[in-house]
Scaffold this motif. Sequence first.
Motif: not given
Length: 484
Positions: A440-458
Amino acid sequence: MQATISIEKERSKEEFPAVLSLREKLAYGLGDVGSNFLFDTGQLFLLKYFTDVVGLNPMVAGGVFLVAKIWDAFADVGVGTWIDNRRRIGPRGRFRPFMLWAALPLGILMVSNFMIPNVSITAQEIWAYVSYIVFGTVYSISNVAFGSMQPAMTRNSVERSQLSAWRNMGSNMGNLLTTVGFIPIVLLLPTQRIGYTVAAVVFAILGVACQLISYRNIKENYHDEARDNAAAEVHSVGRKELLKDVLRSYRSVFRNKPLLVLCLANLFTFSAYNVKLAVQFYFAQYVLHDITIVSYMTFVTMGFAILGSAMIPVFSRRLGKKQTYIMACMIWAISDGIGYFLTNSGWTFAFFTSVSYFGNGLITGLNWALISDVVDYGEWKTHVRSEGIVYSSYTYFRKLSLAAAGSIPGFILAFIGYVPNHEQTAFALEGIRGLVFLYPVAGALLTMVLMWFYPITERKYTDIMLDLQQRRNKSQLDRADEKA
């Protein structure tokens, strides 16, 4: 004149998006309670049933999950395509009928997974593969439609966040009751084989009932009139045009960057969460020497997950959905990272799991809000609105994560030399601990990196919805002019 009145009504609906009643939100959440009664029963207990009750080799048991979930992933895409290209939409709507048609078969098939007869090992393996694959296919029919319906229930961003929170609370409640109630029912019966079957029957009945109640109390407030008209035109032209329309919808998916980011994020987080769920029973039995501790501590751990879901509107308003998602991943990674070193009792296991589940509750609830946002983004970006294909693409990656979550524990258990119902070696115990915490630690850390590239803000989402509203109003006026 009639056309003008119709346009004004539609415009009013766009300017004042539907505010859902408490009854509808409760019913939508209850639908996920039912889904989790049916789905989590297999995800949580089927691997242990295969290895410890039926006696399947852990490698074979892991293979069942791998094959079935990869099949399910493609089934999701096929179901999404089917839903998006239905031509005859009745009074029940585009999505709701699938909940009705699939409910009872889903319950029967879930029970069949826990009724493997005492025959040859080859016959048992065939039964395990076939029953779980067919169950997954029917579940795809029900769940893709259920998830795709959210954008049709409301176009209000705040309402969608609340609806997602209700859905995730329902999901967590279903998971909580399944985790707490299943093993005690098993232990009440004279043998584990009978116990697992009876427990499956109980949760199948409850799951089907919840889904039918949900079906009766939710409705589709919006439909894509342009898509329905296009479908009718395709029907008159023929299959060749239909194929072009389907391919156009799939091309739009690959141009939807937020959807691709969200899909990959779920591949990591959902597999991490489900690996922990599946292996926690092995951890409790062989490391903590008390399998019943999972049932007791789940009241606390899932309570924190539900609390996380309930806090989504608060954090989303203050931080935004993207930053809340990243913060939740950080909470999860830190908690399980420390838990790996310090967990040596039921109390410490409950504490660190509770904190990590709080982070996961935020993530899971946000996923349902974000998937509705990316449907709108896809329509804005590509001029193609495809709830079914977008949602099924999203669930495709969730099913791949479940393939990992079901197969990886089986493969690792075989590798570390796991022997059912016996004392385990130090190497085996360390492998079980790593699955519960480090994966789970590995999955959470990889997801943190990915979500920096998520482009939709409010702010970006507000601009998208205003632009879409202008397009729809113009389209309605153009159609009215053509009819005049």
